[in-house]
Scaffold this motif. Structure first.
Motif, PDB file in Angstrom:
ATOM      1  N   PHE A   1     -50.734 -64.843  15.271  1.00  0.00           N
ATOM      2  CA  PHE A   1     -50.216 -63.478  15.130  1.00  0.00           C
ATOM      3  C   PHE A   1     -51.063 -62.672  14.156  1.00  0.00           C
ATOM      4  CE2 PHE A   1     -47.385 -60.466  12.934  1.00  0.00           C
ATOM      5  CZ  PHE A   1     -47.033 -59.674  14.011  1.00  0.00           C
ATOM      6  N   ALA A   2     -51.397 -63.273  13.010  1.00  0.00           N
ATOM      7  CA  ALA A   2     -52.223 -62.578  12.012  1.00  0.00           C
ATOM      8  C   ALA A   2     -53.592 -62.222  12.585  1.00  0.00           C
ATOM      9  CB  ALA A   2     -52.372 -63.435  10.768  1.00  0.00           C
ATOM     10  N   LEU A   3     -54.175 -63.113  13.365  1.00  0.00           N
ATOM     11  CA  LEU A   3     -55.469 -62.838  13.993  1.00  0.00           C
ATOM     12  C   LEU A   3     -55.366 -61.696  15.003  1.00  0.00           C
ATOM     13  CD1 LEU A   3     -58.419 -63.679  14.256  1.00  0.00           C
ATOM     14  CD2 LEU A   3     -57.709 -65.293  16.013  1.00  0.00           C
ATOM     15  N   ILE A   4     -54.294 -61.685  15.778  1.00  0.00           N
ATOM     16  CA  ILE A   4     -54.075 -60.610  16.755  1.00  0.00           C
ATOM     17  C   ILE A   4     -53.915 -59.272  16.038  1.00  0.00           C
ATOM     18  CG2 ILE A   4     -52.410 -59.690  18.428  1.00  0.00           C
ATOM     19  CD1 ILE A   4     -51.928 -62.627  19.299  1.00  0.00           C
ATOM     20  N   ILE A   5     -53.118 -59.243  14.980  1.00  0.00           N
ATOM     21  CA  ILE A   5     -52.883 -58.002  14.236  1.00  0.00           C
ATOM     22  C   ILE A   5     -54.175 -57.516  13.590  1.00  0.00           C
ATOM     23  CG2 ILE A   5     -51.665 -56.990  12.259  1.00  0.00           C
ATOM     24  CD1 ILE A   5     -49.965 -57.363  14.788  1.00  0.00           C
ATOM     25  N   PHE A   6     -54.949 -58.432  12.997  1.00  0.00           N
ATOM     26  CA  PHE A   6     -56.223 -58.039  12.396  1.00  0.00           C
ATOM     27  C   PHE A   6     -57.160 -57.452  13.448  1.00  0.00           C
ATOM     28  CE2 PHE A   6     -60.600 -59.049  11.105  1.00  0.00           C
ATOM     29  CZ  PHE A   6     -60.667 -58.271   9.954  1.00  0.00           C
ATOM     30  N   SER A   7     -57.212 -58.066  14.619  1.00  0.00           N
ATOM     31  CA  SER A   7     -58.058 -57.557  15.708  1.00  0.00           C
ATOM     32  C   SER A   7     -57.613 -56.166  16.141  1.00  0.00           C
ATOM     33  CB  SER A   7     -58.023 -58.497  16.902  1.00  0.00           C
ATOM     34  OG  SER A   7     -58.467 -59.765  16.544  1.00  0.00           O
ATOM     35  N   MET A   8     -56.301 -55.978  16.268  1.00  0.00           N
ATOM     36  CA  MET A   8     -55.774 -54.661  16.651  1.00  0.00           C
ATOM     37  C   MET A   8     -56.081 -53.617  15.585  1.00  0.00           C
ATOM     38  SD  MET A   8     -52.080 -55.387  18.313  1.00  0.00           S
ATOM     39  CE  MET A   8     -51.852 -56.372  19.761  1.00  0.00           C
ATOM     40  N   TYR A   9     -56.024 -54.015  14.325  1.00  0.00           N
ATOM     41  CA  TYR A   9     -56.337 -53.082  13.234  1.00  0.00           C
ATOM     42  C   TYR A   9     -57.796 -52.631  13.309  1.00  0.00           C
ATOM     43  CZ  TYR A   9     -56.650 -51.058   8.607  1.00  0.00           C
ATOM     44  OH  TYR A   9     -56.858 -50.184   7.566  1.00  0.00           O
ATOM     45  N   VAL A  10     -58.684 -53.564  13.541  1.00  0.00           N
ATOM     46  CA  VAL A  10     -60.111 -53.226  13.653  1.00  0.00           C
ATOM     47  C   VAL A  10     -60.346 -52.270  14.822  1.00  0.00           C
ATOM     48  CG1 VAL A  10     -62.388 -54.182  14.200  1.00  0.00           C
ATOM     49  CG2 VAL A  10     -60.936 -55.313  12.507  1.00  0.00           C
ATOM     50  N   VAL A  11     -59.718 -52.542  15.953  1.00  0.00           N
ATOM     51  CA  VAL A  11     -59.865 -51.673  17.124  1.00  0.00           C
ATOM     52  C   VAL A  11     -59.291 -50.288  16.832  1.00  0.00           C
ATOM     53  CG1 VAL A  11     -59.093 -51.308  19.510  1.00  0.00           C
ATOM     54  CG2 VAL A  11     -59.951 -53.542  18.799  1.00  0.00           C
ATOM     55  N   MET A  12     -58.105 -50.225  16.202  1.00  0.00           N
ATOM     56  CA  MET A  12     -57.490 -48.931  15.883  1.00  0.00           C
ATOM     57  C   MET A  12     -58.386 -48.110  14.952  1.00  0.00           C
ATOM     58  SD  MET A  12     -54.020 -47.994  13.776  1.00  0.00           S
ATOM     59  CE  MET A  12     -54.722 -48.682  12.290  1.00  0.00           C
ATOM     60  N   MET A  13     -58.906 -48.748  13.906  1.00  0.00           N
ATOM     61  CA  MET A  13     -59.759 -48.024  12.962  1.00  0.00           C
ATOM     62  C   MET A  13     -61.041 -47.554  13.641  1.00  0.00           C
ATOM     63  SD  MET A  13     -58.167 -47.625  10.230  1.00  0.00           S
ATOM     64  CE  MET A  13     -59.517 -46.932   9.298  1.00  0.00           C
ATOM     65  N   THR A  14     -61.630 -48.386  14.467  1.00  0.00           N
ATOM     66  CA  THR A  14     -62.851 -48.004  15.181  1.00  0.00           C
ATOM     67  C   THR A  14     -62.592 -46.810  16.098  1.00  0.00           C
ATOM     68  OG1 THR A  14     -63.610 -50.299  15.108  1.00  0.00           O
ATOM     69  CG2 THR A  14     -64.668 -48.838  16.701  1.00  0.00           C
ATOM     70  N   THR A  20     -60.093 -44.542  16.006  1.00  0.00           N
ATOM     71  CA  THR A  20     -59.750 -43.299  15.309  1.00  0.00           C
ATOM     72  C   THR A  20     -60.953 -42.703  14.608  1.00  0.00           C
ATOM     73  OG1 THR A  20     -58.933 -44.558  13.389  1.00  0.00           O
ATOM     74  CG2 THR A  20     -57.307 -43.827  15.013  1.00  0.00           C
ATOM     75  N   LEU A  21     -61.835 -43.540  14.093  1.00  0.00           N
ATOM     76  CA  LEU A  21     -63.034 -43.009  13.439  1.00  0.00           C
ATOM     77  C   LEU A  21     -64.007 -42.418  14.470  1.00  0.00           C
ATOM     78  CD1 LEU A  21     -63.649 -45.670  10.662  1.00  0.00           C
ATOM     79  CD2 LEU A  21     -62.820 -43.324  10.389  1.00  0.00           C
ATOM     80  N   ILE A  22     -64.122 -43.056  15.625  1.00  0.00           N
ATOM     81  CA  ILE A  22     -64.987 -42.513  16.684  1.00  0.00           C
ATOM     82  C   ILE A  22     -64.435 -41.178  17.204  1.00  0.00           C
ATOM     83  CG2 ILE A  22     -65.708 -42.867  19.076  1.00  0.00           C
ATOM     84  CD1 ILE A  22     -66.090 -45.838  18.389  1.00  0.00           C
ATOM     85  N   LEU A  23     -63.118 -41.114  17.379  1.00  0.00           N
ATOM     86  CA  LEU A  23     -62.515 -39.891  17.921  1.00  0.00           C
ATOM     87  C   LEU A  23     -62.542 -38.719  16.941  1.00  0.00           C
ATOM     88  CD1 LEU A  23     -59.395 -41.388  19.733  1.00  0.00           C
ATOM     89  CD2 LEU A  23     -61.442 -40.430  20.788  1.00  0.00           C
ATOM     90  N   LYS A  24     -62.507 -38.998  15.642  1.00  0.00           N
ATOM     91  CA  LYS A  24     -62.360 -37.908  14.672  1.00  0.00           C
ATOM     92  C   LYS A  24     -63.536 -37.739  13.710  1.00  0.00           C
ATOM     93  CE  LYS A  24     -59.064 -35.967  16.234  1.00  0.00           C
ATOM     94  NZ  LYS A  24     -59.319 -34.621  16.696  1.00  0.00           N
ATOM     95  N   HIS A  25     -64.622 -38.471  13.885  1.00  0.00           N
ATOM     96  CA  HIS A  25     -65.752 -38.271  12.971  1.00  0.00           C
ATOM     97  C   HIS A  25     -67.027 -38.075  13.730  1.00  0.00           C
ATOM     98  CE1 HIS A  25     -63.781 -38.788   9.172  1.00  0.00           C
ATOM     99  NE2 HIS A  25     -63.106 -39.802   9.673  1.00  0.00           N
TER     100      HIS A  25
END
Length: 99
Positions: free
Chosen positions: A79-92, A94-99
């Motif tokens: 679960f922790a690995l899945i959440i960490f992976s989702m966090y990395v994807v979310m940050m990537t 949102t940064l691509i869309l807004k920067h």
């Protein structure tokens, strides 16, 4: 891995996690657009406050799952690995869309 040993993260948990991250990402984009257009000097403050909010929500969600729902340490690690992976994807994204 066999599903009967209790080590697999359920599909419902993955869907709820995806919805949580989608909501956090959408909140970031909506807040970014709002502050950029109406209060640009507060944009950095929004970013910092939202980053703290996002981390508190994610860590709280992980703690809730690991301490109250997870049936084994293997399931917790998965679960922790899945959440960490989702966090990395979310940050990537949102940064691509807004920067």
């Amino acid at each position: 891995m066999d599903d009967s040993d209790g080590c697999m993260v359920s599909v419902v948990t993955i869907i709820v996690s995806l919805l949580l991250f989608a909501a956090l990402g959408a909140g970031w984009i909506a807040g970014y657009n709002y502050f950029k257009s109406r209060h640009p000097r507060w944009l950095v403050r929004f970013y910092m406050v939202y980053a703290v909010f996002r981390m508190v929500v994610i860590v709280g969600y992980m703690a809730f799952y690991i301490f109250l729902i997870s049936g084994s340490s293997t399931e917790s690690k998965t679960f922790a690995l899945i959440i960490f992976s989702m966090y990395v994807v979310m940050m990537t994204l949102t940064l691509i869309l807004k920067h």
